[in-house]
Design an enzyme around this catalytic site. Structure first.
Site, mmCIF file in Angstrom:
data_model
loop_
_atom_site.group_PDB
_atom_site.id
_atom_site.type_symbol
_atom_site.label_atom_id
_atom_site.label_comp_id
_atom_site.label_asym_id
_atom_site.label_seq_id
_atom_site.Cartn_x
_atom_site.Cartn_y
_atom_site.Cartn_z
ATOM 1 N N CYS A 6 -22.030 22.068 27.532
ATOM 2 C CA CYS A 6 -21.441 22.145 26.191
ATOM 3 C C CYS A 6 -22.538 22.339 25.140
ATOM 4 C CB CYS A 6 -20.643 20.867 25.903
ATOM 5 S SG CYS A 6 -20.101 20.749 24.188
ATOM 6 N N CYS A 9 -22.847 19.414 22.681
ATOM 7 C CA CYS A 9 -23.497 18.254 23.314
ATOM 8 C C CYS A 9 -25.007 18.471 23.349
ATOM 9 C CB CYS A 9 -22.986 18.044 24.731
ATOM 10 S SG CYS A 9 -21.348 17.296 24.836
ATOM 11 N N ASP A 32 -23.874 25.362 9.923
ATOM 12 C CA ASP A 32 -23.292 26.379 10.800
ATOM 13 C C ASP A 32 -24.235 27.579 10.870
ATOM 14 O OD1 ASP A 32 -20.100 27.034 11.768
ATOM 15 O OD2 ASP A 32 -21.483 28.727 11.591
ATOM 16 N N ASN A 89 -10.480 23.425 13.850
ATOM 17 C CA ASN A 89 -9.672 24.392 14.590
ATOM 18 C C ASN A 89 -9.401 23.844 15.988
ATOM 19 O OD1 ASN A 89 -9.720 26.318 12.466
ATOM 20 N ND2 ASN A 89 -11.780 26.943 13.082
ATOM 21 N N GLY A 95 -8.495 29.757 16.474
ATOM 22 C CA GLY A 95 -9.832 30.345 16.475
ATOM 23 C C GLY A 95 -10.925 29.409 16.927
ATOM 24 N N HIS A 100 -15.856 21.563 21.663
ATOM 25 C CA HIS A 100 -16.348 20.209 21.347
ATOM 26 C C HIS A 100 -15.878 19.968 19.920
ATOM 27 C CE1 HIS A 100 -19.753 17.030 21.621
ATOM 28 N NE2 HIS A 100 -19.211 16.891 20.408
ATOM 29 N N HIS A 102 -15.181 19.541 16.256
ATOM 30 C CA HIS A 102 -16.064 19.671 15.098
ATOM 31 C C HIS A 102 -15.230 19.844 13.844
ATOM 32 C CE1 HIS A 102 -15.565 23.582 17.101
ATOM 33 N NE2 HIS A 102 -15.592 24.150 15.905
HETATM 34 P P1 DGP Z 1 -14.845 27.169 15.655
HETATM 35 O O1 DGP Z 1 -14.638 28.661 15.610
HETATM 36 O O2 DGP Z 1 -13.912 26.393 14.765
HETATM 37 O O3 DGP Z 1 -14.885 26.672 17.073
HETATM 38 O O4 DGP Z 1 -16.307 26.937 15.041
HETATM 39 C C1 DGP Z 1 -17.474 27.029 15.785
HETATM 40 C C2 DGP Z 1 -18.593 27.229 14.805
HETATM 41 O O5 DGP Z 1 -19.809 26.951 15.475
HETATM 42 C C3 DGP Z 1 -18.717 28.645 14.247
HETATM 43 O O6 DGP Z 1 -18.496 28.596 12.833
HETATM 44 C C4 DGP Z 1 -20.145 29.065 14.558
HETATM 45 C C5 DGP Z 1 -20.815 27.773 14.937
HETATM 46 N N1 DGP Z 1 -21.837 27.898 15.955
HETATM 47 C C6 DGP Z 1 -21.697 28.498 17.174
HETATM 48 N N2 DGP Z 1 -22.836 28.402 17.871
HETATM 49 C C7 DGP Z 1 -23.716 27.719 17.072
HETATM 50 C C8 DGP Z 1 -25.077 27.291 17.253
HETATM 51 O O7 DGP Z 1 -25.725 27.514 18.276
HETATM 52 N N3 DGP Z 1 -25.638 26.608 16.216
HETATM 53 C C9 DGP Z 1 -24.958 26.336 15.059
HETATM 54 N N4 DGP Z 1 -25.617 25.683 14.101
HETATM 55 N N5 DGP Z 1 -23.680 26.718 14.868
HETATM 56 C C10 DGP Z 1 -23.073 27.399 15.865
#
Ligand code: DGP
Length: 116
Positions: A6, A9, A32, A89, A95, A100, A102
């Site tokens: 994950c 994680c 993000d 989400n 989406g 995990h 968030h």
């Molecule tokens: P969701 O689509 O609701 O599952 O949001 C996942 C978010 O996680 C998306 O806005 C982009 C972010 N994200 C994906 N990979 C990474 C990463 O490696 N680092 C960070 N900081 N954010 C990430």
């Protein structure tokens, strides 16, 4: 999905780098990687929970902490007065791309409603 597979994680454990803005015994928050607003912070529980659909009543203190930290970070980011959004989400139709739990903390611009 196991903890080792994950991404969030691994971010919580510090094995994958992130721009951390908060951490405590229950919660980690980081910016993000693909922000969609001037402030776009993700708040996650350290414990692996796939989504909000898996939460049970006994997780109340954890959810309380996540939401309280979101408010604290909104004040720190200077977006509390103007307004902000906290959203999570759940599943494909919403989406969710990382399995995990968030919370997205979004702010710093006018956010449209209803969301797309
Ligand atoms: P969701 O689509 O609701 O599952 O949001 C996942 C978010 O996680 C998306 O806005 C982009 C972010 N994200 C994906 N990979 C990474 C990463 O490696 N680092 C960070 N900081 N954010 C990430």
């Amino acid at each position: 999905m196991t903890e080792g597979d994950c991404l969030f994680c691994r971010i919580a454990a510090g094995d994958v780098p992130s721009d951390r803005v908060h951490e405590d015994d229950l919660v980690v928050a980081f910016r993000d990687i693909s922000p969609v607003a001037p402030t776009h912070i993700l708040l996650i529980p350290r414990r692996h929970i796939a989504s909000a659909a898996e939460l049970v009543e006994a997780d109340g203190a954890l959810i309380g902490r996540l939401v309280a930290v979101a408010g604290e970070l909104a004040r720190q980011e200077g977006i509390a007065e103007g307004g902000f959004r906290v959203v999570t989400n759940v599943g494909a139709d919403a989406g969710q791309s990382v399995a995990h739990l968030h919370l997205h903390l979004l702010g710093g611009r006018r956010l449209s409603w209803p969301p797309g």
